[in-house]
Write a protein that holds these residues in place. Structure first.
Motif, PDB file in Angstrom:
ATOM      1  N   MET A  68      24.435  54.453  57.970  1.00  0.00           N
ATOM      2  CA  MET A  68      24.126  54.976  56.645  1.00  0.00           C
ATOM      3  C   MET A  68      25.018  54.310  55.602  1.00  0.00           C
ATOM      4  O   MET A  68      26.212  54.160  55.797  1.00  0.00           O
ATOM      5  N   ILE A  69      24.414  53.918  54.508  1.00  0.00           N
ATOM      6  CA  ILE A  69      25.141  53.337  53.380  1.00  0.00           C
ATOM      7  C   ILE A  69      25.025  54.299  52.201  1.00  0.00           C
ATOM      8  O   ILE A  69      23.918  54.692  51.823  1.00  0.00           O
ATOM      9  N   GLU A  70      26.155  54.665  51.608  1.00  0.00           N
ATOM     10  CA  GLU A  70      26.161  55.616  50.507  1.00  0.00           C
ATOM     11  C   GLU A  70      26.855  55.018  49.289  1.00  0.00           C
ATOM     12  O   GLU A  70      27.833  54.267  49.433  1.00  0.00           O
ATOM     13  N   PRO A  71      26.381  55.329  48.097  1.00  0.00           N
ATOM     14  CA  PRO A  71      27.080  54.882  46.879  1.00  0.00           C
ATOM     15  C   PRO A  71      28.492  55.448  46.843  1.00  0.00           C
ATOM     16  O   PRO A  71      28.758  56.545  47.346  1.00  0.00           O
ATOM     17  N   PHE A  72      29.402  54.680  46.245  1.00  0.00           N
ATOM     18  CA  PHE A  72      30.805  55.102  46.172  1.00  0.00           C
ATOM     19  C   PHE A  72      31.307  54.964  44.748  1.00  0.00           C
ATOM     20  O   PHE A  72      31.045  53.961  44.073  1.00  0.00           O
ATOM     21  N   THR A  73      32.030  55.974  44.293  1.00  0.00           N
ATOM     22  CA  THR A  73      32.649  55.960  42.971  1.00  0.00           C
ATOM     23  C   THR A  73      34.142  56.210  43.121  1.00  0.00           C
ATOM     24  O   THR A  73      34.551  57.128  43.840  1.00  0.00           O
ATOM     25  N   ILE A  74      34.946  55.388  42.474  1.00  0.00           N
ATOM     26  CA  ILE A  74      36.396  55.593  42.506  1.00  0.00           C
ATOM     27  C   ILE A  74      36.737  56.795  41.642  1.00  0.00           C
ATOM     28  O   ILE A  74      36.325  56.869  40.477  1.00  0.00           O
ATOM     29  N   ASP A  75      37.466  57.731  42.206  1.00  0.00           N
ATOM     30  CA  ASP A  75      37.858  58.923  41.463  1.00  0.00           C
ATOM     31  C   ASP A  75      39.201  59.412  42.015  1.00  0.00           C
ATOM     32  O   ASP A  75      39.262  60.307  42.844  1.00  0.00           O
ATOM     33  N   VAL A  76      40.275  58.805  41.548  1.00  0.00           N
ATOM     34  CA  VAL A  76      41.617  59.150  42.028  1.00  0.00           C
ATOM     35  C   VAL A  76      42.021  60.510  41.467  1.00  0.00           C
ATOM     36  O   VAL A  76      41.926  60.726  40.250  1.00  0.00           O
ATOM     37  N   PRO A  77      42.458  61.434  42.302  1.00  0.00           N
ATOM     38  CA  PRO A  77      42.892  62.740  41.803  1.00  0.00           C
ATOM     39  C   PRO A  77      44.022  62.600  40.786  1.00  0.00           C
ATOM     40  O   PRO A  77      44.926  61.786  40.959  1.00  0.00           O
ATOM     41  N   GLY A 113      52.608  51.934  29.805  1.00  0.00           N
ATOM     42  CA  GLY A 113      51.511  51.231  29.145  1.00  0.00           C
ATOM     43  C   GLY A 113      50.250  51.081  29.974  1.00  0.00           C
ATOM     44  O   GLY A 113      49.137  51.026  29.428  1.00  0.00           O
ATOM     45  N   PHE A 114      50.394  51.013  31.270  1.00  0.00           N
ATOM     46  CA  PHE A 114      49.249  50.773  32.148  1.00  0.00           C
ATOM     47  C   PHE A 114      48.374  52.020  32.229  1.00  0.00           C
ATOM     48  O   PHE A 114      48.876  53.134  32.410  1.00  0.00           O
ATOM     49  N   ASP A 115      47.064  51.839  32.114  1.00  0.00           N
ATOM     50  CA  ASP A 115      46.117  52.956  32.117  1.00  0.00           C
ATOM     51  C   ASP A 115      45.170  52.814  33.302  1.00  0.00           C
ATOM     52  O   ASP A 115      44.176  52.087  33.237  1.00  0.00           O
ATOM     53  N   TRP A 116      45.480  53.505  34.399  1.00  0.00           N
ATOM     54  CA  TRP A 116      44.638  53.409  35.595  1.00  0.00           C
ATOM     55  C   TRP A 116      43.210  53.859  35.288  1.00  0.00           C
ATOM     56  O   TRP A 116      42.248  53.260  35.761  1.00  0.00           O
ATOM     57  N   ARG A 117      43.067  54.925  34.523  1.00  0.00           N
ATOM     58  CA  ARG A 117      41.733  55.457  34.253  1.00  0.00           C
ATOM     59  C   ARG A 117      40.842  54.419  33.565  1.00  0.00           C
ATOM     60  O   ARG A 117      39.635  54.360  33.823  1.00  0.00           O
ATOM     61  N   LYS A 118      41.419  53.615  32.699  1.00  0.00           N
ATOM     62  CA  LYS A 118      40.644  52.571  32.034  1.00  0.00           C
ATOM     63  C   LYS A 118      40.126  51.565  33.052  1.00  0.00           C
ATOM     64  O   LYS A 118      38.941  51.178  33.026  1.00  0.00           O
ATOM     65  N   HIS A 119      40.984  51.160  33.960  1.00  0.00           N
ATOM     66  CA  HIS A 119      40.568  50.180  34.964  1.00  0.00           C
ATOM     67  C   HIS A 119      39.640  50.814  35.998  1.00  0.00           C
ATOM     68  O   HIS A 119      38.716  50.162  36.493  1.00  0.00           O
ATOM     69  N   GLU A 120      39.872  52.069  36.313  1.00  0.00           N
ATOM     70  CA  GLU A 120      38.985  52.785  37.223  1.00  0.00           C
ATOM     71  C   GLU A 120      37.568  52.816  36.660  1.00  0.00           C
ATOM     72  O   GLU A 120      36.592  52.567  37.380  1.00  0.00           O
TER      73      GLU A 120
END
Length: 369
Positions: free
Chosen positions: A1-10, A54-61
């Motif tokens: 099975m192949i499922e879509p994946f979305t990055i969502d770091v808590p 300065g680094f914004d993980w959410r922007k890159h996510e």
């Protein structure tokens, strides 16, 4: 099975990272030693300060989530991959494999130019990023190649090309060995190793220099490689507990292995380092070195192309490579290093495209005859 994946770091993981960074216990440093003892304190502090403020993980996510990502399970292991289909229905599928300390992120800049002519599959090696961690022994280069063959079959691709550098070079060659009727060609940016035994070669001055460099690399194994090949569990405690430790371990390579003229941004470095940190895969990624140590280099009967970038760790020697492989294209570049997809993406994409275009043209001519 192949499922879509979305990055969502808590958010809790990001908060924990920020807290750890503010409580870093800094090492001392000898004066005026530069890089002789490792990555300088000032450079690590500079990157750590930006990571903190300065680094914004959410922007890159969010940016990464614009890529079509998927998850599947192969041989008991979770496999994460990007799958970008070309607008051309007749495009050749192409699987791109990263190495250490890289990730699927390093191919981001070549996706657009390559997708004009290829259906792209960009997996994360088991143990790396969202394909990690691994949970049992045996995930060395040959087993990864078997997983890639299954992945391509699962996607409905029965004829495809492969590209890789670093570990991706070995995995791509091994893929051609395990799927000989399916891999039409292999494009490589890194071919380390000693000369073929029992054969004498008449090397020119440049190749003689390259051979000396390879022998020096083998005789004086770098510290990271020795540790990861023998004690990956030991080093994993420090890298998994200290974000600055993980940062220094990886960021050092973005200087040592790149062209001084290359411009790899702090955001690119920190996105990759953050991926290792947030997935807790420093140890499982390091295990690939141990799992592969002592395994004979993979054979490869498929046609290959070699792209040599002058600031790579070691440089391939053409007579040696041609003795072992069916070399159909050899390109010597004036710029670039180990992370060519990040450093000179336009050059790499053009070289890959040109190689497979030649192979397809020859195949069409042969079929017509």
């Amino acid at each position: 099975m192949i499922e879509p994946f979305t990055i969502d770091v808590p958010q809790a993981d990001l908060d924990d990272l920020a807290d750890r960074l503010t409580r870093t216990r800094w090492s001392d440093e000898l004066p005026d030693v530069g890089w002789d003892y490792g990555i300088p304190l000032a450079r690590v502090k500079e990157l750590a300060e930006y990571w903190t403020t300065g680094f914004d993980w959410r922007k890159h996510e969010a940016r990464l989530n614009e890529l079509p990502q998927y998850m599947t399970e192969i041989d008991g292991q979770r496999i994460h991959f990007v799958h970008v289909r070309s607008a051309r229905d007749d495009a050749l599928p192409l699987i791109l494999t990263h190495g250490w300390p890289g990730s699927f992120l390093e191919f981001e800049q070549v996706i657009e130019p390559l997708s004009e002519n290829f259906h792209l599959v960009i997996p994360s090696i088991p143990g790396f990023g969202f394909s990690g961690p691994t949970h049992e022994q045996g995930w060395g280069v040959p087993r990864v190649a078997q997983a890639w063959a299954e992945l391509m079959s699962r996607l409905g691709y029965d004829r495809y090309g492969a590209h890789g550098g670093d570990f991706g070079s070995g995995i791509s060659r091994a893929l051609a060995a395990v799927a000989p009727g399916k891999v039409v060609g292999v494009h490589l940016t890194y071919l380390p190793g000693p000369p073929p035994p029992g054969v004498t070669f008449d090397l020119d001055e440049e190749d003689t220099r390259r051979l000396a460099r390879i022998k020096g690399f083998i005789a004086n194994r770098p510290a990271y490689q020795a540790l990861q090949a023998t004690r990956p569990q030991t080093i994993s405690y420090a890298l998994t507990d200290s974000p600055v430790g993980q940062l220094a371990w990886i960021a050092e390579k973005y200087t040592e292995w790149t062209d001084p003229e290359s411009e790899i941004s702090s955001d690119e470095i920190l996105t990759n380092v953050s991926l290792y940190w947030l997935t807790g895969t420093a140890g499982s990624a390091a295990r690939l070195t141990k799992e592969t140590a002592g395994i004979a280099p993979p054979t490869c009967a498929a046609p290959i192309a070699v792209a040599v970038f002058p600031h790579d760790i070691t440089l391939a020697i053409r007579p040696h490579v041609e003795h072992l492989f069916d070399v159909q294209q050899w390109t010597e570049f004036e710029h670039g290093g180990h992370f060519s997809a990040l450093e000179v993406p336009e050059l790499l994409a053009a070289d890959i495209t040109g190689f497979f275009a030649k192979l397809q043209s020859r195949a069409s001519t042969a079929a017509a005859e």
